[in-house]
Design an enzyme around this catalytic site. Structure first.
Site, mmCIF file in Angstrom:
data_model
loop_
_atom_site.group_PDB
_atom_site.id
_atom_site.type_symbol
_atom_site.label_atom_id
_atom_site.label_comp_id
_atom_site.label_asym_id
_atom_site.label_seq_id
_atom_site.Cartn_x
_atom_site.Cartn_y
_atom_site.Cartn_z
ATOM 1 N N HIS A 84 73.464 -15.148 56.958
ATOM 2 C CA HIS A 84 71.937 -15.043 56.818
ATOM 3 C C HIS A 84 71.325 -14.754 58.232
ATOM 4 C CE1 HIS A 84 73.203 -15.793 52.627
ATOM 5 N NE2 HIS A 84 72.275 -14.925 52.537
ATOM 6 N N CYS B 2 71.912 -4.279 46.156
ATOM 7 C CA CYS B 2 71.073 -4.719 47.177
ATOM 8 C C CYS B 2 72.024 -5.404 48.421
ATOM 9 C CB CYS B 2 69.860 -5.553 46.993
ATOM 10 S SG CYS B 2 70.703 -7.089 45.948
HETATM 11 C C1 PEP Z 1 74.829 -10.195 48.138
HETATM 12 O O1 PEP Z 1 75.312 -11.194 47.832
HETATM 13 O O2 PEP Z 1 75.099 -9.005 48.087
HETATM 14 C C2 PEP Z 1 73.259 -10.237 48.211
HETATM 15 C C3 PEP Z 1 72.482 -9.385 48.391
HETATM 16 O O3 PEP Z 1 72.726 -11.721 48.298
HETATM 17 P P1 PEP Z 1 72.761 -12.599 49.776
HETATM 18 O O4 PEP Z 1 73.341 -11.904 50.644
HETATM 19 O O5 PEP Z 1 71.444 -13.339 49.855
HETATM 20 O O6 PEP Z 1 73.774 -13.693 49.190
#
Ligand code: PEP
Ligand code: MG
Length: 558
Positions: free
Chosen positions: A188, A506
């Site tokens: 993140h 996404c």
């Molecule tokens: C994913 O897992 O692809 C996603 C968009 O969520 P995050 O990266 O916040 O876990």
């Protein structure tokens, strides 16, 4: 000297390096080598010096208009100067513990007293006790206390690894880049940096040359070229000159992309692709609009819960969602309910340490286990839904039972709002993230109950291939283009298309030039990416031919 790494956010930075050290480890059983009186003396002189530093830092923050941070610092100072805290530290010094161990033991005792006070506000201050102890220990050990909130000049942050929380509340304007010896693309901290358009390089390996330069020649600039995935330090005059020229040329190229701001993303043969932006905070919406993006495809709301001692109230959350919906002026705003846990800890929830946090108590599991927390967020989203095109997205759904429970909680919140006479969008769509293989396999069943899907390829890849997205040792196995992952993505897209419902992707792969043509060939028309990728992707899409991609042999069949 050139160091290679992996780029997670393209861009270039030319600035001094700011080394962020790993937090000091404190061994609670460490014994002291100084005498008791030397130790006490050392403690009181550091307390006095740190007190002066904190007071002047607080004044500077106030001048800058950062009232909350300034107030928080003064509150920390008051705790530091508390007589009971200091007596407790001294009692541990007298028992022979080292100064650092005594301070941390004192802080833990103070934290426990606050928790036991029975007063919710005081209990929330327990975490502050360890923060201030840590600040004091850093001061004594002459290790910089990690903070990026009051930078005086542009810097490139360099570290072994840093937590995403360190960037929250940071002085973004002065952070011209981040370089990490470790890290991973889908951690993140990387996602946050990319969303804030901060050039970033990870997996740079040994950064000791850079650290030495920063210590010996703190005024020397380093050049981060996250377009060519490299970093230059200890540069000769010619290299410095070349770096300046490269950066100017890059900026000119970015400027040439500007013409795509007003262009709709369409393939050569006219297929419209909708490019939304991923956000972690509402400020970034201006960039999406500036680049001519189609809306917000993923609002990672969990960042609002991180790096703070208390949970955001319903009204605080409502104010944020309301502002975002208004700013988007009718363009979609997909608000993902908090995806807490794993590498996104929320201190205020006091969650237990887990052996396998990515497989543990996180995201929707926490929300269904703590329905008051979930309902507060849903109420805030629903109340904001009348101000725009708001959709609710739920992360980490792994079973039909969880989706049924989610629908039940949402319905009960709607009933409460009806009873209270509060307005909300009665037809607000409820979508789910497809990021766990069980859900992707049964996409055809899930789409009967969900209004839309958003494919989370970051987690879908990690769970399908059993590869920890945070562990650099297994990054060579992390591949979103693995046929098994593509098979699940295709199954999801086809299930949605069959039901005539909306499907988006996404995860990070949506912005990768090697992946997007495959996704478009599989029929995907909605993606959500970091805002900085919107213009380059419009240019890429313009060069693609959908009909050719659709027939490509590289595509998996569902
Ligand atoms: C994913 O897992 O692809 C996603 C968009 O969520 P995050 O990266 O916040 O876990
Ligand atoms: Mg995810």
């Amino acid at each position: 000297m050139r160091i290679r790494g992996t780029s997670v956010c393209a861009g270039m930075g030319l600035a001094k390096a700011l080394i962020v050290e790993q937090p000091v480890e404190v061994d609670l059983d460490e014994r002291e080598t100084l005498t008791i009186s030397e130790c006490r003396q050392k403690l009181s002189s550091h307390l006095a010096l740190l007190g002066e530093e904190m007071t002047s830092l607080s004044a500077r923050l106030l001048e800058k208009g950062s009232h909350d941070e300034s107030e928080m610092l003064m509150m920390h100072l008051a705790m530091l100067q508390d007589d009971d805290f200091q007596d407790s530290i001294c009692s541990h010094i007298e028992k022979g513990y080292s100064l650092a161990a005594s301070i941390m033991r004192g802080a833990k005792e103070m934290g426990q007293l606050l928790i036991d006070s029975g007063d919710a506000y005081m209990a929330e201050r327990a975490g502050d006790a360890e923060d201030i102890a840590f600040r004091l220990i850093c001061h004594i050990k002459a290790v910089p206390f990690p903070s990026l909130s009051c930078l005086k000049e542009p810097v490139i942050v360099a570290a072994d690894d840093i937590a995403a929380s360190l960037l929250m509340g940071a002085d973004y304007g002065h952070i011209h880049g981040i370089v990490l010896s470790k890290g991973s693309k889908t951690a993140h901290i990387s996602i946050l940096a990319a969303s804030l358009e901060i050039p970033m390089l990870i997996n740079c390996g040994d950064l000791s040359v850079l650290y030495d330069q920063a210590r010996e020649h703190p005024d020397e600039c380093i050049f981060l070229n996250a377009v060519d995935s490299c970093l230059s330090c200890r540069m000769s005059d010619e290299e410095k000159e070349a770096a300046v020229k490269t950066k100017i040329a890059y900026e000119a190229e970015r400027a040439a992309l500007e013409k795509y701001r007003t262009v709709e993303a369409k393939t050569k043969d006219g297929r419209r692709i909708y490019i939304n932006g991923n956000i972690v905070e509402t400020q970034v919406i201006s960039n999406i609009l500036k680049y001519g993006g189609d809306g917000v495809g993923l609002f990672r709301t969990e960042f609002m819960f991180m790096n703070r001692k208390t949970l955001p109230s319903e009204d605080e959350q409502y104010a944020v969602y309301h502002a975002a919906a208004k700013k988007l002026n009718g363009k979609p705003l997909v608000i993902r309910t908090m995806d807490i846990g794993a590498d996104k800890p929320v201190e205020a929830l006091h969650l237990d340490h887990e052996e396998n946090p990515f497989l543990g108590y996180r995201a929707i599991r926490i929300c269904l286990g703590n329905q008051e927390l979930f309902k507060t967020q849903l109420r805030a989203i629903l109340r904001a839904s009348v101000f725009g095109n708001v959709r609710i997205l739920v992360p980490m759904i792994s079973s039909m039972h969880e989706l049924d429970q989610t629908i039940e909680v949402l319905e009960s919140v709607k009933t409460d709002l009806n009873r209270e006479g509060m307005a909300y969008d009665k037809n607000i769509p409820l979508g789910i993230m497809i990021e766990i293989p069980s859900t992707a396999i049964l996409a055809g069943d899930f789409i009967r109950k969900a209004d839309f899907f958003s494919i989370g390829s970051n987690d879908l890849t990690q769970y399908t291939l059993a590869v920890d997205r945070m562990n650099e040792k297994v990054q060579y196995l992390y591949n979103s283009l693995d046929p098994a992952v593509l098979h699940l993505i295709r199954n999801t897209i086809d299930a949605c298309a069959g039901a005539g419902k909306y499907c988006s992707l996404c995860g990070e792969m949506a912005a990768e030039a090697g992946s997007l043509p495959i996704l478009i060939g599989m029929g995907l028309v909605n993606i959500s990416v970091n805002p900085a990728s919107i213009l380059p992707l419009k240019r890429l899409i313009e060069s693609l031919n959908y009909e050719e991609l659709r027939k490509s042999e590289a595509l998996p069949f569902a």
